[in-house]
Design an enzyme around this catalytic site. Structure first.
Site, short mmCIF file in Angstrom:
data_model
loop_
_atom_site.label_atom_id
_atom_site.label_comp_id
_atom_site.label_asym_id
_atom_site.label_seq_id
_atom_site.Cartn_x
_atom_site.Cartn_y
_atom_site.Cartn_z
N SER A 12 0.92 -1.30 0.32
CA SER A 12 0.02 0.02 0.10
C SER A 12 0.93 1.10 0.03
O SER A 12 1.50 1.37 0.96
CB SER A 12 -0.72 0.01 1.26
OG SER A 12 -1.29 1.34 1.34
N HIS A 14 -1.43 -1.14 -4.09
CA HIS A 14 -2.67 -0.91 -3.57
C HIS A 14 -2.76 0.48 -3.06
O HIS A 14 -1.94 1.21 -2.55
CB HIS A 14 -2.85 -1.91 -2.19
CG HIS A 14 -4.27 -1.60 -1.46
ND1 HIS A 14 -5.06 -2.40 -1.57
CD2 HIS A 14 -4.52 -0.90 -0.40
CE1 HIS A 14 -6.06 -1.98 -0.80
NE2 HIS A 14 -5.70 -1.26 -0.08
N ASP A 44 -4.65 3.48 -1.57
CA ASP A 44 -5.74 4.00 -0.55
C ASP A 44 -6.20 5.30 -0.67
O ASP A 44 -5.69 6.28 -0.43
CB ASP A 44 -5.19 3.73 0.92
CG ASP A 44 -5.24 2.39 1.42
OD1 ASP A 44 -5.97 1.67 1.10
OD2 ASP A 44 -4.03 1.91 1.66
N MET A 78 -8.94 8.31 0.32
CA MET A 78 -9.49 8.61 1.64
C MET A 78 -10.09 10.07 1.37
O MET A 78 -9.39 10.81 0.97
CB MET A 78 -8.82 8.36 3.05
CG MET A 78 -8.05 7.01 3.26
SD MET A 78 -7.24 6.87 4.98
CE MET A 78 -6.44 5.40 4.46
N HIS A 120 -8.30 1.25 -3.61
CA HIS A 120 -9.28 1.11 -2.80
C HIS A 120 -9.91 2.51 -2.27
O HIS A 120 -9.39 3.30 -1.51
CB HIS A 120 -8.58 0.53 -1.26
CG HIS A 120 -9.20 0.17 -0.18
ND1 HIS A 120 -8.55 -0.03 0.80
CD2 HIS A 120 -10.71 0.34 0.32
CE1 HIS A 120 -9.69 -0.18 1.72
NE2 HIS A 120 -10.65 0.01 1.32
N MET A 130 -12.00 4.69 -0.09
CA MET A 130 -12.57 4.88 1.26
C MET A 130 -13.38 6.16 1.26
O MET A 130 -12.79 7.26 1.86
CB MET A 130 -11.71 4.65 2.53
CG MET A 130 -11.14 3.40 2.68
SD MET A 130 -9.76 3.07 3.33
CE MET A 130 -8.32 3.49 1.95
N MET A 168 -11.63 -6.25 4.77
CA MET A 168 -10.81 -5.42 5.68
C MET A 168 -10.26 -6.26 7.11
O MET A 168 -11.41 -6.50 7.89
CB MET A 168 -11.49 -4.17 5.93
CG MET A 168 -11.82 -3.20 4.97
SD MET A 168 -10.09 -2.62 4.05
CE MET A 168 -9.11 -1.86 5.51
N ASP A 183 -6.85 -6.60 3.75
CA ASP A 183 -6.31 -5.38 3.95
C ASP A 183 -6.18 -4.88 5.33
O ASP A 183 -7.35 -4.85 5.78
CB ASP A 183 -6.96 -4.41 3.14
CG ASP A 183 -6.37 -2.97 3.11
OD1 ASP A 183 -5.37 -2.88 3.64
OD2 ASP A 183 -6.96 -1.97 2.52
C1 DX5 Z 1 -6.41 1.26 5.96
C2 DX5 Z 1 -5.94 0.77 4.46
C3 DX5 Z 1 -4.92 0.01 4.48
C4 DX5 Z 1 -3.64 0.17 5.10
C5 DX5 Z 1 -2.92 -0.96 5.11
O1 DX5 Z 1 -7.31 2.14 5.75
O2 DX5 Z 1 -6.89 0.66 3.72
O3 DX5 Z 1 -4.54 -0.59 3.20
O4 DX5 Z 1 -3.00 1.25 4.56
O5 DX5 Z 1 -1.75 -0.61 5.97
P1 DX5 Z 1 -0.95 -1.56 7.13
O6 DX5 Z 1 -0.35 -2.71 6.22
O7 DX5 Z 1 0.14 -0.51 7.67
O8 DX5 Z 1 -2.04 -1.92 8.00
ZN ZN Z 2 -6.64 -0.26 1.68
#
Ligand code: DX5
Ligand code: ZN
Length: 227
Positions: A19, A44, A46, A48, A77, A79, A149, A187
């Protein structure tokens, strides 16, 4: 759907998706290249929005920039609270898979899946640790990827929620029983010491932010997660 995405998963061993959340953003292109050279199968990404989760990361512009330097598929991903509005933009920015959260919208999940495909990506559905698999059963025949998750989304570096293993097993069993084809991505909090349990439960694509990007040796970190 990107055929390279499916081929990588079908090799039979677990795939590793670092990620970028935990990467050094002042050197993003170098980081992307370094994890690829170290054996990463996917990236990956992320996303947000500060609303669905209490943190803000990046938008389609950064995904598009990453797509110009990455040679491995991008699993985005989302969010975010309004995936219906933005999922297409993330697909067009070069994501091979766009995943959105089941919890983000009350209805219209299937329409979002179709919009993602129409915009050129495979479609993934993400579920929070407290969302039972039963809630998404009717959608499992229509998605390319189920993102389970094992932390509550919002931040990297959290502790793996071990109860997630049962949900992974359940998802794998339902898929086999019903003849579905979705890939199981897991994840949150994955590290060398729990990756084996995730793989054994049925996790096929393992996300790792901290465990890869915050390690001194990307090669060994990725190898330990892949098994
Ligand atoms: C959490 C994210 C994950 C996270 C993974 O909100 O969706 O992808 O960054 O990071 P680690 O491996 O540090 O939990
Ligand atoms: Zn993620």
């Amino acid at each position: 759907m990107s055929s390279s995405f499916l081929q990588s998963i079908e090799k039979g061993c677990a795939a590793v998706a670092p990620s970028v959340l935990s990467a050094d953003f002042t050197r993003l292109a170098d980081e992307i290249q370094a994890v690829e050279e170290a054996g990463a199968d996917f990236h990956h990404l992320d996303v947000m929005d500060g609303h669905f989760v209490p943190n803000i990361t990046f938008g389609p512009m950064v995904v598009e920039a990453i797509s110009r330097v990455a040679t491995r598929p991008l699993i985005t991903h989302l969010m975010i609270s309004d995936p219906a509005k933005y999922a297409g933009a993330f697909a067009r920015a070069g994501s091979d898979v766009v995943s959105f959260h089941y919890e983000a919208v009350e209805e219209g999940h299937l329409e979002i899946v179709h919009a993602i495909r129409e915009a050129g990506s495979a479609a993934g559905l993400a579920i929070n640790p407290d969302t039972p698999l039963d809630s998404v059963k009717q959608l499992l025949g229509d998605i390319d990827l189920l993102l389970i998750m094992t932390v509550f989304p919002g931040f990297g570096g959290q502790k793996f929620i071990v109860e997630g293993l049962d949900k992974i097993r359940e998802a794998a069993a339902v898929r086999d029983a019903e003849g579905h084809a979705f890939v199981i991505e897991v994840d949150g909090g994955i590290k060398a010491d729990n990756a084996g349990a995730v793989r054994e439960a049925g996790g096929e694509c393992l996300v790792a932010g901290t465990a890869v990007y915050r390690s001194d040796d990307y090669v060994s970190a990725i190898r330990a997660i892949r098994g």
